[in-house]
Design an enzyme around this catalytic site. Structure first.
Site, PDB file in Angstrom:
ATOM      1  N   LYS A 120       7.550  -2.527  16.822  1.00  0.00           N
ATOM      2  CA  LYS A 120       8.317  -1.400  16.276  1.00  0.00           C
ATOM      3  C   LYS A 120       9.483  -1.038  17.237  1.00  0.00           C
ATOM      4  CE  LYS A 120       4.384   0.263  13.603  1.00  0.00           C
ATOM      5  NZ  LYS A 120       3.537   1.386  13.061  1.00  0.00           N
ATOM      6  N   GLU A 151       7.226   2.077  10.102  1.00  0.00           N
ATOM      7  CA  GLU A 151       6.622   2.733  10.835  1.00  0.00           C
ATOM      8  C   GLU A 151       5.653   3.495  10.623  1.00  0.00           C
ATOM      9  OE1 GLU A 151       8.510   4.450  14.134  1.00  0.00           O
ATOM     10  OE2 GLU A 151      10.159   2.975  14.446  1.00  0.00           O
ATOM     11  N   ASN A 182       1.931   9.445  11.573  1.00  0.00           N
ATOM     12  CA  ASN A 182       0.514   9.401  12.011  1.00  0.00           C
ATOM     13  C   ASN A 182      -0.631   8.747  11.241  1.00  0.00           C
ATOM     14  OD1 ASN A 182       1.127  10.864  14.385  1.00  0.00           O
ATOM     15  ND2 ASN A 182       1.788  12.549  12.751  1.00  0.00           N
ATOM     16  N   TYR A 188       0.700  -1.116   0.014  1.00  0.00           N
ATOM     17  CA  TYR A 188      -0.053   0.085   0.183  1.00  0.00           C
ATOM     18  C   TYR A 188       0.808   0.872  -0.006  1.00  0.00           C
ATOM     19  CZ  TYR A 188      -3.420   3.668   1.457  1.00  0.00           C
ATOM     20  OH  TYR A 188      -4.219   4.606   1.430  1.00  0.00           O
ATOM     21  N   LEU A 189       1.769   1.456   1.052  1.00  0.00           N
ATOM     22  CA  LEU A 189       2.626   2.487   1.091  1.00  0.00           C
ATOM     23  C   LEU A 189       4.033   2.436   0.097  1.00  0.00           C
ATOM     24  CD1 LEU A 189       2.994   5.278   2.405  1.00  0.00           C
ATOM     25  CD2 LEU A 189       4.378   4.177   4.066  1.00  0.00           C
ATOM     26  N   ASN A 219       4.113 -15.225  -9.153  1.00  0.00           N
ATOM     27  CA  ASN A 219       4.006 -16.283 -10.307  1.00  0.00           C
ATOM     28  C   ASN A 219       3.371 -15.256 -11.584  1.00  0.00           C
ATOM     29  OD1 ASN A 219       1.015 -16.255  -9.941  1.00  0.00           O
ATOM     30  ND2 ASN A 219       1.236 -17.253  -8.001  1.00  0.00           N
ATOM     31  N   SER A 220       2.846 -15.946 -12.498  1.00  0.00           N
ATOM     32  CA  SER A 220       2.646 -15.086 -13.786  1.00  0.00           C
ATOM     33  C   SER A 220       1.046 -14.734 -13.613  1.00  0.00           C
ATOM     34  CB  SER A 220       2.706 -16.259 -15.155  1.00  0.00           C
ATOM     35  OG  SER A 220       1.750 -17.152 -14.826  1.00  0.00           O
ATOM     36  N   VAL A 267       2.389  -4.972   8.541  1.00  0.00           N
ATOM     37  CA  VAL A 267       2.296  -5.215   9.957  1.00  0.00           C
ATOM     38  C   VAL A 267       2.833  -6.840  10.210  1.00  0.00           C
ATOM     39  CG1 VAL A 267       0.841  -5.620  11.957  1.00  0.00           C
ATOM     40  CG2 VAL A 267       0.936  -3.517  10.756  1.00  0.00           C
ATOM     41  N   GLN A 314       4.825  -8.648   8.960  1.00  0.00           N
ATOM     42  CA  GLN A 314       6.172  -8.997   8.524  1.00  0.00           C
ATOM     43  C   GLN A 314       7.083  -7.763   9.291  1.00  0.00           C
ATOM     44  OE1 GLN A 314       5.516  -8.182   4.006  1.00  0.00           O
ATOM     45  NE2 GLN A 314       7.028  -9.618   4.232  1.00  0.00           N
TER      46      GLN A 314
END
Length: 311
Positions: free
Chosen positions: A134, A112, A154, A16-17, A40-41, A86, A88
């Site tokens: 964290k 973070e 934040n 996402y980020l 994978n393909s 999170v 990971q």
């Protein structure tokens, strides 16, 4: 590293980020590398990786368990930015070990981008467990003798403008957590990425925490809803969920469903982002990089309305 360009490697690049971080690094002119697991393909992320390659990004494929391969890869870059999700977060211990052996990394930014974890308080147990992870990563970075920058970004603005008013669904009701009066700090995801790339290559932010607290984006839930009403010309019924109910849900929902409610409690009920005052010793992004024009709540809401009503 001030005006120079640095070789930047991003872990979690297809997340996402992460995708914002890759694009910000390229936009700011840095040779950019993206780490991803072998795909994978049929993977939905192939198009994104193809887009990265068209932008000149070098893609590294591998597993975090492949220590020697990871070390070899890290020796080709100077700055490492992690945006791992999170689940990971503790996998970053493998990255730290490899960076230590590589001996070439000038800066590490761990994943973070939320609360300032060493100051965070009032977290319910499911969220406190994430904050503790964290903090563990921070302490391991320091123990390894690595240069770092910690980012307190934040709350993601686009995510919560979508989550709170549900603009795609055009509801008549909006849920308010607690009283809705706690102040929250919102940051647009593209701005989080841009500030992070700037900070990661800024010698003035080495071994420091940088906090993203744009003045125009400090607002309560009620203020955010009112801004949405003003722009749309609609009035929404507010459905209040009391704090006691949120606490109970955090205690009774199974893992990992108990985590989001604990996060909502910390941010939107306890207002953890604004519970500590910034001092002259703090590094705040909008002051440090004042020439950068960040996206305000008002601007993003306007962009949402254009997206939803293109005609």
């Amino acid at each position: 590293m001030g005006g120079e360009k640095s070789k930047i490697l991003i872990f979690g690049a297809t997340g996402y980020l992460g995708k914002y971080m890759v694009k910000a690094s390229v936009s700011l002119g840095h040779p950019t590398y993206a780490y991803t697991r072998p795909l994978n393909s049929s993977s939905s992320k192939l198009d994104l990786l193809n887009e990265f390659e068209s932008m000149g990004v070098t893609i590294f494929y591998g597993e975090l368990e492949e220590h020697e391969k990871l070390v070899s890869m890290l020796q080709q870059v100077e700055i490492v930015i992690s945006t791992l999700a999170v689940p990971q977060h503790l996998d970053q211990l493998k990255i730290i070990s490899a960076m230590k052996d590589a001996g070439t990394i000038k800066r590490f930014v761990p994943s973070e981008y939320g609360n300032e974890v060493d100051r965070s308080t009032n977290a319910l147990p499911p969220f406190e467990a994430l904050l503790a992870n964290k903090r563990k990563i921070r302490r391991e970075v320091e123990a390894a003798g690595l240069s770092y920058t910690y980012v307190a970004g934040n709350t993601f603005l686009a995510y919560f403008v979508d989550y709170l008013p549900h603009p795609h669904e055009k509801p008549n009701e909006i849920v308010v957590y607690g009283t809705g009066e706690a102040k929250v700090v919102f940051n647009y995801e593209e701005d989080v990425a841009a500030y992070t790339i700037k900070a990661a290559t800024d010698p003035g932010v080495v071994n420091r925490v940088i906090i993203y607290r744009p003045p125009a984006n400090v607002a309560s839930q009620l203020e955010l809803i009112s801004a949405w009403e003003k722009k749309t010309g609609r009035t929404f019924k507010r459905i209040y969920v009391p704090e006691e109910e949120i606490i109970k849900l955090s205690e009774t929902l199974p893992f990992p469903d108990n985590i989001p409610v604990a996060v909502l409690h910390n941010i939107f009920i306890k207002g953890d982002h604004m519970r500590h005052e910034l001092t002259e010793e703090d590094v705040e992004a909008t002051k440090l990089y004042s020439v950068y024009n960040y996206t305000t709540i008002e601007i993003l809401i306007f962009a949402w309305l254009i997206l939803l009503n293109p005609n």
